[in-house]
Design a protein around this motif. Structure first.
Motif, short mmCIF file in Angstrom:
data_model
loop_
_atom_site.label_atom_id
_atom_site.label_comp_id
_atom_site.label_asym_id
_atom_site.label_seq_id
_atom_site.Cartn_x
_atom_site.Cartn_y
_atom_site.Cartn_z
N TYR A 99 44.70 40.23 28.49
CA TYR A 99 43.72 39.61 29.38
C TYR A 99 42.33 39.86 28.81
O TYR A 99 41.97 40.99 28.46
CB TYR A 99 43.84 40.20 30.79
N ASP A 100 41.54 38.83 28.68
CA ASP A 100 40.20 38.90 28.11
C ASP A 100 39.19 38.52 29.19
O ASP A 100 39.08 37.34 29.54
CB ASP A 100 40.10 37.96 26.91
N SER A 144 49.51 37.36 35.61
CA SER A 144 49.79 36.17 34.79
C SER A 144 50.04 36.55 33.34
O SER A 144 50.93 36.01 32.69
CB SER A 144 48.62 35.18 34.87
N VAL A 145 49.27 37.50 32.84
CA VAL A 145 49.44 37.96 31.46
C VAL A 145 50.79 38.65 31.30
O VAL A 145 51.47 38.49 30.28
CB VAL A 145 48.26 38.88 31.04
N ALA A 146 51.22 39.41 32.32
CA ALA A 146 52.52 40.06 32.27
C ALA A 146 53.64 39.03 32.19
O ALA A 146 54.63 39.22 31.44
CB ALA A 146 52.71 40.96 33.49
N ASN A 148 43.45 29.79 29.50
CA ASN A 148 42.64 29.46 28.33
C ASN A 148 42.90 30.52 27.27
O ASN A 148 42.82 31.71 27.56
CB ASN A 148 41.15 29.47 28.66
N ILE A 149 43.18 30.08 26.06
CA ILE A 149 43.34 31.02 24.96
C ILE A 149 41.98 31.17 24.29
O ILE A 149 41.47 30.23 23.68
CB ILE A 149 44.40 30.53 23.96
N VAL A 183 42.54 33.63 32.58
CA VAL A 183 43.27 32.86 33.58
C VAL A 183 42.27 32.17 34.48
O VAL A 183 41.50 32.82 35.19
CB VAL A 183 44.23 33.76 34.40
N VAL A 184 42.26 30.83 34.42
CA VAL A 184 41.31 30.04 35.20
C VAL A 184 41.76 30.04 36.66
O VAL A 184 42.92 29.79 36.97
CB VAL A 184 41.24 28.60 34.67
N GLY A 185 40.82 30.35 37.56
CA GLY A 185 41.11 30.31 38.98
C GLY A 185 41.71 31.59 39.52
O GLY A 185 42.07 31.67 40.69
#
Length: 132
Positions: A98-99, A67-69, A36-37, A55-57
């Motif tokens: 990452y938020d 995932s962000v990397a 999700n942005i 990141v969902v899940g």
């Protein structure tokens, strides 16, 4: 009459829509998962776009950071796709972050709900004991 929205805000909105579509359709790495942005912040000179994602899940912060990397490694490819999608003189460099604010919000909300439920049950117990 001044403009209501700055150009950088309009570019950020357009980039958010475009990136959401391209991450979903073009990034085939299963380690990324569903992203999700939350927001896109573009500098005034339109040189850099900071993209804040959740990141969902993701089971842990480390998994989400991984995932962000991966997204940051694919940022050049995504920038190319965005530049073809949007008609900009220069497409901003994309940086993913990452938020965790949404996750913290959910945790705080559940703590508040639990405290309210405990408070209500405590008050109902007091009322029952006073009646009896």
């Amino acid at each position: 009459m001044p403009r209501e929205f700055k150009r950088s805000d309009r570019v950020a909105d357009a980039m958010q829509r475009s990136l959401a579509n391209f991450i979903r359709t073009e990034i085939g790495d299963p380690r990324v998962g569903m992203v999700n942005i939350n927001s896109v912040v573009v500098t005034r000179d339109l040189a850099i776009a900071k993209v804040y994602v959740t990141v969902v899940g993701a089971e842990s912060d480390a998994e989400a950071e991984a995932s962000v990397a991966i997204l940051n490694k694919a940022a050049g490819y995504l920038r190319t796709l965005v530049s073809k999608d949007l008609t900009l003189r220069a497409t901003p460099k994309i940086l993913f972050y990452y938020d965790a604010t949404a996750i913290r919000g959910q945790v705080l909300s559940s703590l508040i709900d639990r405290a309210v439920a405990e408070d209500l049950s405590h008050h109902s117990e007091e009322n029952n004991s006073e009646e009896g």
